[in-house]
Motif scaffolding. Sequence first.
Motif, mmCIF file in Angstrom:
data_model
loop_
_atom_site.group_PDB
_atom_site.id
_atom_site.type_symbol
_atom_site.label_atom_id
_atom_site.label_comp_id
_atom_site.label_asym_id
_atom_site.label_seq_id
_atom_site.Cartn_x
_atom_site.Cartn_y
_atom_site.Cartn_z
ATOM 1 N N HIS A 8 1.375 2.101 -11.724
ATOM 2 C CA HIS A 8 0.829 3.379 -11.276
ATOM 3 C C HIS A 8 0.445 4.180 -12.518
ATOM 4 C CE1 HIS A 8 -0.006 6.413 -8.338
ATOM 5 N NE2 HIS A 8 0.723 7.295 -8.990
ATOM 6 N N THR A 27 -3.038 8.805 -6.164
ATOM 7 C CA THR A 27 -2.931 7.391 -5.828
ATOM 8 C C THR A 27 -4.246 6.959 -5.194
ATOM 9 O OG1 THR A 27 -0.564 7.658 -5.473
ATOM 10 C CG2 THR A 27 -1.576 5.672 -4.549
ATOM 11 N N HIS A 28 -5.036 6.237 -5.956
ATOM 12 C CA HIS A 28 -6.382 5.891 -5.504
ATOM 13 C C HIS A 28 -6.387 5.054 -4.233
ATOM 14 C CE1 HIS A 28 -8.192 7.811 -8.939
ATOM 15 N NE2 HIS A 28 -7.259 7.238 -9.698
ATOM 16 N N ASP A 29 -5.459 4.094 -4.117
ATOM 17 C CA ASP A 29 -5.464 3.260 -2.909
ATOM 18 C C ASP A 29 -4.950 4.001 -1.676
ATOM 19 O OD1 ASP A 29 -2.820 3.169 -3.815
ATOM 20 O OD2 ASP A 29 -2.592 1.017 -3.500
ATOM 21 N N ALA A 30 -4.332 5.178 -1.864
ATOM 22 C CA ALA A 30 -3.913 6.019 -0.730
ATOM 23 C C ALA A 30 -4.908 7.150 -0.499
ATOM 24 C CB ALA A 30 -2.523 6.591 -0.979
ATOM 25 N N ASP A 31 -5.877 7.286 -1.398
ATOM 26 C CA ASP A 31 -6.871 8.353 -1.329
ATOM 27 C C ASP A 31 -6.227 9.738 -1.315
ATOM 28 O OD1 ASP A 31 -9.521 9.261 -1.332
ATOM 29 O OD2 ASP A 31 -9.557 9.434 0.850
ATOM 30 N N SER A 79 0.710 10.417 -3.402
ATOM 31 C CA SER A 79 1.761 9.639 -2.734
ATOM 32 C C SER A 79 3.094 9.884 -3.435
ATOM 33 C CB SER A 79 1.426 8.141 -2.765
ATOM 34 O OG SER A 79 1.644 7.619 -4.066
ATOM 35 N N ALA A 125 0.845 -1.200 0.000
ATOM 36 C CA ALA A 125 0.000 0.000 0.000
ATOM 37 C C ALA A 125 0.880 1.249 0.000
ATOM 38 C CB ALA A 125 -0.908 -0.015 1.222
ATOM 39 N N ARG A 126 0.437 2.206 -0.750
ATOM 40 C CA ARG A 126 1.156 3.476 -0.806
ATOM 41 C C ARG A 126 0.544 4.427 0.205
ATOM 42 N NH1 ARG A 126 0.405 2.544 -6.972
ATOM 43 N NH2 ARG A 126 2.315 1.501 -7.464
ATOM 44 N N LYS A 164 -0.452 8.166 1.671
ATOM 45 C CA LYS A 164 -0.813 9.522 1.287
ATOM 46 C C LYS A 164 0.153 10.502 1.948
ATOM 47 C CE LYS A 164 -4.690 12.736 1.679
ATOM 48 N NZ LYS A 164 -6.109 12.862 2.113
#
Length: 100
Positions: free
Chosen positions: A61, A78-82, A85, A2-3, A5
């Motif tokens: 990415h 970065t969608h998975d970090a909302d 990133s 996970a990246r 934010k």
Amino acid sequence: MARQKLTDSEIQSRLSSLNESAGGEWTFQGGKLHRTFQFKDFVGAFGFMSQVALVAERMNHHPEWFNVYRTVTVDLTTHDADGVSESDFELAAAMETLAR
């Protein structure tokens, strides 16, 4: 993996560094890194997008982008970090290199 934010202050610091090497073209708007690239013609714009696509795929990415003739507009988040990133700044730097 996970990246994470980045904080607003981290984003502003990284944005300043990116723009120092890129000539001040990147902005932070709508929670995303934003830039518009101009090329000589459509072939130049499409070639740039093709090169970036290969880098983005290796990074896993992918940019949000829009192309009209010689103009490529890019938004990075970065969608998975909302949010933004480090990966967004890495891809932005790669785009700057490829646009030259």
